[in-house]
Design an enzyme around this catalytic site. Sequence first.
Site, mmCIF file in Angstrom:
data_model
loop_
_atom_site.group_PDB
_atom_site.id
_atom_site.type_symbol
_atom_site.label_atom_id
_atom_site.label_comp_id
_atom_site.label_asym_id
_atom_site.label_seq_id
_atom_site.Cartn_x
_atom_site.Cartn_y
_atom_site.Cartn_z
ATOM 1 N N PHE A 1 49.098 -60.496 -104.842
ATOM 2 C CA PHE A 1 48.617 -59.780 -103.664
ATOM 3 C C PHE A 1 47.128 -60.120 -103.549
ATOM 4 C CE2 PHE A 1 52.300 -57.519 -105.089
ATOM 5 C CZ PHE A 1 52.861 -56.865 -103.997
ATOM 6 N N ASP A 2 46.811 -61.143 -102.788
ATOM 7 C CA ASP A 2 45.441 -61.649 -102.810
ATOM 8 C C ASP A 2 44.440 -60.688 -102.183
ATOM 9 O OD1 ASP A 2 46.083 -63.984 -104.149
ATOM 10 O OD2 ASP A 2 46.615 -65.033 -102.324
ATOM 11 N N TYR B 1 44.038 -71.995 -104.294
ATOM 12 C CA TYR B 1 44.265 -72.023 -102.848
ATOM 13 C C TYR B 1 43.003 -71.708 -102.066
ATOM 14 C CZ TYR B 1 49.135 -72.801 -101.557
ATOM 15 O OH TYR B 1 50.339 -73.376 -101.264
ATOM 16 N N GLU B 2 42.909 -72.299 -100.877
ATOM 17 C CA GLU B 2 41.907 -71.927 -99.893
ATOM 18 C C GLU B 2 42.600 -71.259 -98.712
ATOM 19 O OE1 GLU B 2 38.892 -73.587 -102.185
ATOM 20 O OE2 GLU B 2 40.893 -74.365 -101.854
ATOM 21 N N ILE C 1 48.350 -44.676 -82.947
ATOM 22 C CA ILE C 1 49.297 -45.430 -83.767
ATOM 23 C C ILE C 1 48.618 -46.596 -84.472
ATOM 24 C CG2 ILE C 1 51.282 -44.794 -82.344
ATOM 25 C CD1 ILE C 1 51.084 -47.570 -81.013
#
Length: 753
Positions: free
Chosen positions: A383-384, A469-470, A683
């Site tokens: 979960f980055d 990762y980028e 909402i």
Amino acid sequence: MAPVPSSTIVSSNGSHKLEAASLETSKVPQSSKARSHPLDPLIPDEILDVSMAVRKHMAAYTDVKAIKFVTCATANPPKRDVLAHLGIPLVTGEKAQVLEKELFRRADVDFIDVVTGNAFNTILAFKGRDWVVETLDKLPEGAQPQISVNELTAAELTVRNDPQVQKLAAEIGLKPENIFADGWSIGWDARFPKRQRLQQALLFARFEEHDNLYAHPLDFFPVLDSNSLEVIHIDFPAHRINLDVKNRNEPVLSTSTTAPPPLEEDSLVASGRTRLPYPDTTHEYLPDLLSKQPGVKVSTRGPVKPLHIVQPEGVSFNMNGNEIEWQKWKMHIAFSHREGLALSTITYDDDGSLRPLIYRLSLVEMVVPYGAPEHPHPRKFAFDVGEYGIGTQANELSLGCDCLGKIHYLPGSFIGQDGHVIHVKRAICIHEEDSGLLWKHTDYRPGGRAHAVRSRRLVISMICTVANYEYCFYYYFYQDGSIEFEVRLSGILNIHALAPGESAGPHATQVAPRIGAQYHQHLFSVRIDPMVDGLRNSVIESDIVPLPNAPTGSADNWAGNAFITQERTLRTALEGARDYDFAKDRRWSIVNSSRIHHASGKPMGYVLGYKGATTTLLAAPGSWVVRRAGFAGKSLWVVKDRDDGLGGRMWPAGRYVPQTVDPPSDSVEKWASEEESIDDDDILLFVTMGVNHIPRPEDWPVMPVEHVRLTLKPVHFFESNPALDVPGVLDQVSTAAFEDGTHGSNRNEACCE
């Protein structure tokens, strides 16, 4: 995950370098001046003062002896108070409310008791000249704040210095200085105590300072305690090195199960295989190293001539601190340690009528589940946002490289674990781009006129490096009232070592000899807090279908060509969890049902568009990732907001994500299980978008960008095309590419003026 590149670190004792991180130091611009906008992020001075106030409070009123900070951010005031403070009406056309109270600057801090491992949250308010603790809460057992950059970088040193890791590395010919590690959240592993703060480490070998370490993955995975900084276990994954006796062509796992072995069992023996040598072939991507790599082909690519973006009269936007105005748009831009980039109080000036559109727009969660079932690979579903924080991984952007043209930058600051400030001077990039044609028409009749208008767009961006990762995040604002959010994925694949002669198997691609890249997904949750012409909004679901009960030849559909839209308004949160339907080209519109378009008779609103990115979880029901990342199981969630004075319902997987087991009470799944009205109410929308990444050899050793896009376009919102007043400007700098006389000049025939 990765240290923050080229960032500045400030403590109460001045500038210094963060241990275990390669960070440059320079003077940080600081100011004690009060912040003028209630949503402004904390500046370095404030973070330092807050950390000192927390230390003093804990020393004076508790028995906590030592703490490490994890997060420190602005605690945003209630939504209605902010709108009143800024003069934004709750309903278009009405007067803004009057704020009759002071908005105190507040800070929200997570920290850990180093001795006991207990985690705490505290809210402070700036009153008078001091930060004062308002609340102090001990988190429930097992609740873990996000993993800090200090912990991620410390993971590498911890692993490198561990005797058992050194011994295992030596067995395959590596010295301690060759050992490099990416720290990851543990994901899920029920073998360890709930309260233990854990990371897993993915190991690689590096032989020169800047060579591609991901070309040399190692065959084991240490697990470490992030508080004690000790390696507590080592896992060895099974490999597909045996052949099925019934089918000699089908490789099978070296163990009979994909389940994790008990901790007391020898994990190498349990894997059913012997040690694997690391892949030793180099695969470079940096130009100077690539030119020295044996066997590299000589490129036949010709030179690219300069292409400059020039704005001789400067930019068309105006900045007031963190607020920007451009082409009728106005909004607030904030750096967030967790979201990275957050846009708030987005309004549009409709020729003198101030129209509120979105209160807050940001990326609030993402998960990257990998598809290989053999232990320990199922633990890889990062979960980055919730586990690491996108902002804490922000790049220091480079002028003329990451952003082109006339650029304005905004900084970002977050807290280090000892209370110092990590400051990214150029975290957010703001500029303008030409975006092709905005609109055009040619009257084809003899003597008819043509007219064309080019599109200019405002770009607000940030780039983050999360280990290999980028992620490049772009918000685009257009002159026709449209908004676009784009994620570009690049960087290096997460890879694993294959045994000599081993195939990648059914869950991965062999992208290079002995380099496997597992199938995975990138799933993003975008939070939209709408205020379309006011705070009371609804969501209409529209399906495009053939005319029902009207076959070809019928009186209602003689030619058989008829189709219609079928619409329904989502009424309660129980109805708000929605799936995309490709066959019906399903779409959702955020509308204000009290405001009706004069011609169409439809409520004014904005329609979501992300047909090419409507990817959801592929994992099986009850799987680890489904239990923890349920938000990614639906294309859209619509829930009621509850403004608690701390930002409302923010995080779809819960505020405290590391090492969760089931959906927490503050997750979107729980909010969607309530019988709350989402019709004509305040909402929230959580949009799930993403890609299924089946790696290609062309993605190695560095990946060309993959695009994921979400659009919000006005629908029945404006009287007509809102871009009719955009001037058509003839570019006097444009010339023919080849001065051979064959094309001539058609400036007198220009259709832009």
